[in-house]
Scaffold this motif. Structure first.
Motif, short mmCIF file in Angstrom:
data_model
loop_
_atom_site.label_atom_id
_atom_site.label_comp_id
_atom_site.label_asym_id
_atom_site.label_seq_id
_atom_site.Cartn_x
_atom_site.Cartn_y
_atom_site.Cartn_z
N GLU A 215 0.81 -1.27 -0.13
CA GLU A 215 0.04 -0.04 0.07
C GLU A 215 1.00 1.19 0.11
OE1 GLU A 215 -3.54 2.16 2.88
OE2 GLU A 215 -2.75 0.05 3.33
N ASN A 216 1.88 1.15 0.87
CA ASN A 216 2.85 2.63 0.83
C ASN A 216 3.67 2.63 -0.21
OD1 ASN A 216 1.44 2.98 3.39
ND2 ASN A 216 3.12 1.78 4.61
N PHE A 217 4.08 1.70 -0.76
CA PHE A 217 5.06 1.74 -1.83
C PHE A 217 4.76 1.30 -3.13
CE2 PHE A 217 7.29 2.05 2.06
CZ PHE A 217 8.17 3.07 2.14
N LEU A 218 4.33 0.00 -3.27
CA LEU A 218 4.10 -0.68 -4.59
C LEU A 218 3.02 -0.16 -5.38
CD1 LEU A 218 5.02 -4.17 -4.05
CD2 LEU A 218 6.51 -2.20 -4.73
N GLN A 219 1.87 0.34 -4.60
CA GLN A 219 0.61 0.67 -5.28
C GLN A 219 0.77 2.19 -5.63
OE1 GLN A 219 -2.80 0.15 -2.52
NE2 GLN A 219 -2.94 -2.07 -3.11
N LYS A 220 1.54 3.07 -5.12
CA LYS A 220 2.05 4.36 -5.53
C LYS A 220 2.66 4.32 -6.69
CE LYS A 220 2.24 6.30 -0.90
NZ LYS A 220 3.38 7.22 -0.09
#
Length: 231
Positions: A215-220
């Protein structure tokens, strides 16, 4: 030359000085940033790996070589510093980082055939793709080694840390470690509170730490789209 001409000439000179000062003031932060990044990249380098099954201790560059910047690593949550490895006991910068990030625990680990018990088994385990539910913090005070992490497209990035490099891998990131061809690293291990070294070999995508990392890195990075972490 009359007095008025001298005054006009002086005004021009003063204006040029002010312009030069303005340019210097604007350029200094950029220059400092460039020098700072270059200093870190002397002890930390990263690149995309090839798909070869050759010795894991080799660099495994692609052809042509494809390097990865520190900013690209930071987008994956991987943080890095360059510190004074010859003065780690009295290094104010290290002290500041530990205080700001709450790294209360510290010990050292030497990885080499002569110093690490059950070396062959442990080096094999280190190279299994895994994650941790807490940050992995390593400060290389001697030697060198490779940390491999995946980008948002599942491609392996090899991060080469050398003496003076400190790296933080975020909780939930899949990664692995191996020595390079020099076969030696001495690293300071830091931790928040009592250390927990438990590795969770892939896949462990149900863990909260993994979900938070996505959620914090890959989805961004993927524009908010779900990432198939179990692929």
């Amino acid at each position: 030359m009359g007095a008025s001409d001298k005054l006009r000439g002086l005004a021009v000179i003063l204006n040029m000085i002010n312009i030069a000062d303005s340019i210097h003031s604007a350029a200094f932060p950029l220059l400092f940033s460039v020098v700072w990044i270059a200093a870190i990249e002397e002890v930390i380098q990263a690149w995309y790996m090839d798909d070869s099954d050759e010795d894991q201790r080799l660099p495994h560059h692609r052809e042509p070589k494809e390097f990865v910047s520190l900013d690209q690593l930071a987008e994956l949550g991987v943080l890095s510093w360059r510190l004074d490895a010859d003065n780690y006991e009295n290094d104010e910068e290290l002290k500041k980082i530990r205080e700001e990030r709450g790294y209360s625990y510290m010990d050292f680990c030497e990885v080499c055939p002569e110093k690490l018990p059950n070396y062959e088994e442990k080096i094999k385990n280190f190279f299994e793709e895994h994650l941790h539910t807490d940050e992995e913090i390593r400060y290389c005070v001697a030697g060198s080694g490779y940390f491999d992490v995946r980008d948002h497209n599942e491609r392996w990035i090899r991060v080469w840390v050398k003496k003076g490099a400190m790296i933080v891998l975020p909780a939930g990131i899949y990664h692995r470690f191996t020595l390079d061809s020099d076969n030696y690293i001495k690293a300071m291990r830091l931790f928040v509170g009592d250390p927990v070294w438990t590795p969770y070999n892939r896949p462990h995508d149900h863990l909260p730490a993994r979900k938070e990392y996505i959620e914090n890195f890959l989805q961004k990075e993927s524009g908010g789209k779900a990432v198939d972490a179990a692929a």
